[in-house]
Design a protein around this motif. Sequence first.
Motif, mmCIF file in Angstrom:
data_model
loop_
_atom_site.group_PDB
_atom_site.id
_atom_site.type_symbol
_atom_site.label_atom_id
_atom_site.label_comp_id
_atom_site.label_asym_id
_atom_site.label_seq_id
_atom_site.Cartn_x
_atom_site.Cartn_y
_atom_site.Cartn_z
ATOM 1 N N VAL A 194 -29.564 43.260 -5.833
ATOM 2 C CA VAL A 194 -28.747 44.226 -6.562
ATOM 3 C C VAL A 194 -29.674 45.026 -7.469
ATOM 4 C CG1 VAL A 194 -26.909 44.523 -8.268
ATOM 5 C CG2 VAL A 194 -26.685 42.790 -6.468
ATOM 6 N N PRO A 195 -29.616 46.358 -7.413
ATOM 7 C CA PRO A 195 -30.550 47.173 -8.196
ATOM 8 C C PRO A 195 -30.312 47.057 -9.698
ATOM 9 C CG PRO A 195 -28.858 48.548 -7.218
ATOM 10 C CD PRO A 195 -28.680 47.183 -6.630
ATOM 11 N N GLY A 196 -31.406 47.145 -10.460
ATOM 12 C CA GLY A 196 -31.311 47.039 -11.911
ATOM 13 C C GLY A 196 -30.831 45.660 -12.322
ATOM 14 N N ASP A 197 -29.996 45.634 -13.369
ATOM 15 C CA ASP A 197 -29.409 44.357 -13.785
ATOM 16 C C ASP A 197 -27.961 44.229 -13.332
ATOM 17 O OD1 ASP A 197 -28.132 46.129 -15.419
ATOM 18 O OD2 ASP A 197 -28.772 45.224 -17.315
ATOM 19 N N GLY A 198 -27.544 45.132 -12.425
ATOM 20 C CA GLY A 198 -26.188 45.075 -11.881
ATOM 21 C C GLY A 198 -25.126 45.616 -12.806
ATOM 22 N N SER A 199 -25.549 46.277 -13.894
ATOM 23 C CA SER A 199 -24.563 46.744 -14.885
ATOM 24 C C SER A 199 -24.194 48.211 -14.689
ATOM 25 C CB SER A 199 -25.098 46.535 -16.299
ATOM 26 O OG SER A 199 -26.250 47.332 -16.529
ATOM 27 N N ASP A 200 -24.679 48.849 -13.624
ATOM 28 C CA ASP A 200 -24.314 50.250 -13.423
ATOM 29 C C ASP A 200 -22.833 50.352 -13.052
ATOM 30 O OD1 ASP A 200 -25.494 49.087 -10.846
ATOM 31 O OD2 ASP A 200 -24.476 50.868 -10.080
ATOM 32 N N LEU A 201 -22.211 51.421 -13.521
ATOM 33 C CA LEU A 201 -20.756 51.569 -13.402
ATOM 34 C C LEU A 201 -20.406 52.821 -12.615
ATOM 35 C CD1 LEU A 201 -17.826 50.881 -14.162
ATOM 36 C CD2 LEU A 201 -18.200 52.097 -16.326
ATOM 37 N N TRP A 202 -19.745 52.618 -11.504
ATOM 38 C CA TRP A 202 -19.207 53.723 -10.716
ATOM 39 C C TRP A 202 -17.747 53.391 -10.430
ATOM 40 C CZ3 TRP A 202 -22.673 56.567 -6.716
ATOM 41 C CH2 TRP A 202 -22.007 57.709 -6.245
ATOM 42 N N HIS A 203 -16.859 54.062 -11.112
ATOM 43 C CA HIS A 203 -15.426 53.837 -10.952
ATOM 44 C C HIS A 203 -15.030 54.078 -9.496
ATOM 45 C CE1 HIS A 203 -11.320 54.553 -13.170
ATOM 46 N NE2 HIS A 203 -11.322 53.463 -12.427
ATOM 47 N N LEU A 204 -14.300 53.157 -8.900
ATOM 48 C CA LEU A 204 -13.813 53.286 -7.534
ATOM 49 C C LEU A 204 -12.290 53.367 -7.531
ATOM 50 C CD1 LEU A 204 -16.001 50.705 -5.553
ATOM 51 C CD2 LEU A 204 -16.585 53.010 -6.300
ATOM 52 N N ALA A 205 -11.734 53.713 -6.381
ATOM 53 C CA ALA A 205 -10.280 53.759 -6.231
ATOM 54 C C ALA A 205 -9.896 53.137 -4.898
ATOM 55 C CB ALA A 205 -9.778 55.194 -6.302
#
Length: 331
Positions: A189-200
Amino acid sequence: MSDHALVIGGTRFIGRHTVSEFLDAGYDVTILNRGNHDNPFADDDRVAHIEGDRTNESDLRRAGLRVTPDAVVDCVAYKPRDVHAATEVFADAGAYVYVSSGAVYGEERIPKREDETPLEPCSVEQATDDSEGSYGARKAEGDRAVFAAADRGVNAMAVRPPVVYGPHDYTERFAYWVDRVESHDRIVVPGDGSDLWHLAYVDDVASALRIVAERGTAGEAYNVGDGHAPVLREWVDLVAAACETEIETVFASERELGTVELSTDEFPLYRGYPHLLDTTKLRGLGWEPTPHAETIPPTVAEHRNADRTGRELGPEREAETRLIEILETVA
């Protein structure tokens, strides 16, 4: 006599679920598309099919002569001229709802609000472009076409989803993570996994389209998105739970990824700056999102019966394996 919905598109992903949503609400439905994909409603006498190219205005006008819909949902308008044409042809429809996008926003805000966050500008060149880079600009100009139509008296509205996931998702962005969880017990998982992309969730998008058609206000845009917006590592855990499997998540920084010539932006659903949509306005119409406990299992179940993996959208597994071995040596 039942109310009638015309769905432009209607057989692949958002359109397919939108047809089902309107059928479940008691509508008769007509779909307008080129017929290039299998029609899952071919044997349903509640669903009529008009074959035509929505980018051809004469085909749109022919459809407008054949049906007088209470609601038009436009799932495949990718250029502003498509929206201008449709809002003219279906100006007398009960409602016209344009499937826009969360990509329309031209500034990074948390959250992005329909009536506050500026939209992307759109040049003449972008308006007729087909590249991914102009997608947000073209969709934003489509929104402006909706607003202009409303000013002319058309009951036109827009619904703005972020990345959509669920059964029959041909984009495969979410499928990449399902495939990784199902195929491997160690997931990079890239980075620390804390990136946020809102999904629907796709059914929530479909219900939003119907509710906006029935209750929305002309000239308004409505964001749609999941009630809870998990960060990427939470999504991986949710998928693992639905798959009833245990995984080890291996986090890797940009520098660590670079050791095997990878980068964070090569991973589907990674986003450096949080992308979160405010859905208060849509909720005000009575719409409610579906909990993840009810969205992830059917998404996984359909994935298992499909041939979509999303593997071409992310890093080669061989590179990830090399990275995991390198990280083990320095742990």
